[in-house]
Design a protein around this motif. Structure first.
Motif, PDB file in Angstrom:
ATOM      1  N   MET A 284      -0.576  15.002  -2.274  1.00 25.81           N
ATOM      2  CA  MET A 284       0.065  13.867  -1.618  1.00 25.81           C
ATOM      3  C   MET A 284       0.895  14.302  -0.410  1.00 25.81           C
ATOM      4  SD  MET A 284       0.291  10.705  -1.703  1.00 25.81           S
ATOM      5  CE  MET A 284       1.258   9.319  -1.289  1.00 25.81           C
ATOM      6  N   ALA A 285       1.556  15.443  -0.525  1.00 25.28           N
ATOM      7  CA  ALA A 285       2.396  15.915   0.578  1.00 25.28           C
ATOM      8  C   ALA A 285       1.552  16.221   1.811  1.00 25.28           C
ATOM      9  CB  ALA A 285       3.182  17.153   0.158  1.00 25.28           C
TER      10      ALA A 285
ATOM     11  N   ARG B   1      -1.159  14.732   2.728  1.00 27.33           N
ATOM     12  CA  ARG B   1      -1.540  13.461   3.349  1.00 27.33           C
ATOM     13  C   ARG B   1      -0.395  12.894   4.186  1.00 27.33           C
ATOM     14  NH1 ARG B   1      -5.066  10.584  -1.458  1.00 27.33           N
ATOM     15  NH2 ARG B   1      -6.577  12.273  -1.589  1.00 27.33           N
ATOM     16  N   ILE B   2       0.801  13.026   3.693  1.00 23.59           N
ATOM     17  CA  ILE B   2       1.966  12.545   4.438  1.00 23.59           C
ATOM     18  C   ILE B   2       2.162  13.380   5.701  1.00 23.59           C
ATOM     19  CG2 ILE B   2       4.486  12.304   4.371  1.00 23.59           C
ATOM     20  CD1 ILE B   2       4.152  11.656   1.348  1.00 23.59           C
TER      21      ILE B   2
ATOM     22  N   SER C  67      -0.157  15.066   7.315  1.00 24.76           N
ATOM     23  CA  SER C  67      -1.213  14.770   8.285  1.00 24.76           C
ATOM     24  C   SER C  67      -0.964  13.428   8.966  1.00 24.76           C
ATOM     25  CB  SER C  67      -2.600  14.810   7.629  1.00 24.76           C
ATOM     26  OG  SER C  67      -2.781  13.740   6.741  1.00 24.76           O
TER      27      SER C  67
ATOM     28  N   ALA D 192      -4.247   9.977   5.787  1.00 27.88           N
ATOM     29  CA  ALA D 192      -3.481   9.501   4.633  1.00 27.88           C
ATOM     30  C   ALA D 192      -4.411   9.176   3.463  1.00 27.88           C
ATOM     31  CB  ALA D 192      -2.654   8.279   5.018  1.00 27.88           C
ATOM     32  N   ILE D 193      -5.622   8.763   3.795  1.00 35.39           N
ATOM     33  CA  ILE D 193      -6.600   8.462   2.744  1.00 35.39           C
ATOM     34  C   ILE D 193      -7.165   9.760   2.165  1.00 35.39           C
ATOM     35  CG2 ILE D 193      -8.881   7.449   2.317  1.00 35.39           C
ATOM     36  CD1 ILE D 193      -8.093   5.329   4.461  1.00 35.39           C
ATOM     37  N   HIS D 194      -7.639  10.635   3.067  1.00 35.54           N
ATOM     38  CA  HIS D 194      -8.164  11.934   2.660  1.00 35.54           C
ATOM     39  C   HIS D 194      -8.098  12.863   3.867  1.00 35.54           C
ATOM     40  CE1 HIS D 194     -10.878  15.038   1.204  1.00 35.54           C
ATOM     41  NE2 HIS D 194     -10.678  14.534  -0.006  1.00 35.54           N
TER      42      HIS D 194
END
Length: 106
Positions: free
Chosen positions: A1-2, A4-5, A7, A74-76
């Motif tokens: 998750m981190a 994605r944030i 990016s 954020a999605i991938h």
């Protein structure tokens, strides 16, 4: 998750300058330059207001490409990188649009 944030934030840091150039350059008395801050545009561009409006549209659209990369990231992360690569290749189209706009208003 981190990841994605991170990016998302990184790609947004790419989009925001393009939007800022578009927003603040649209009503400028000086022509919006293409990357380099070319001061010779003052003598080349005859209708600065119309030129700046069109260049602002180009920069706004290009900013949206980086926003799409941010959402994709954020999605991938792989989706974000793929969109980022497409956006980076898109600079060729931005340059071509700049040349057309410059020729139109010179």
């Amino acid at each position: 998750m981190a990841g994605r944030i991170i990016s998302f934030i990184s790609y947004m840091l790419c989009a925001i300058p393009f939007w800022a150039i578009a927003k603040f350059g649209k009503d400028s008395k000086d022509p919006i330059s293409f990357w380099s801050g070319d001061t010779s545009l003052k003598g080349k561009v005859k209708d600065v207001a119309a030129y700046n409006r069109e260049m602002a549209k180009v920069y706004t659209i290009y900013g949206w490409a980086y926003f799409a990369a941010a959402v994709g990231g954020a999605i991938h992360p792989i989706v974000g990188v793929a969109i980022l690569v497409l956006a980076m290749v898109g600079i060729v189209f931005v340059y071509r649009a700049y040349k057309k706009i410059l020729a139109k208003y010179s």
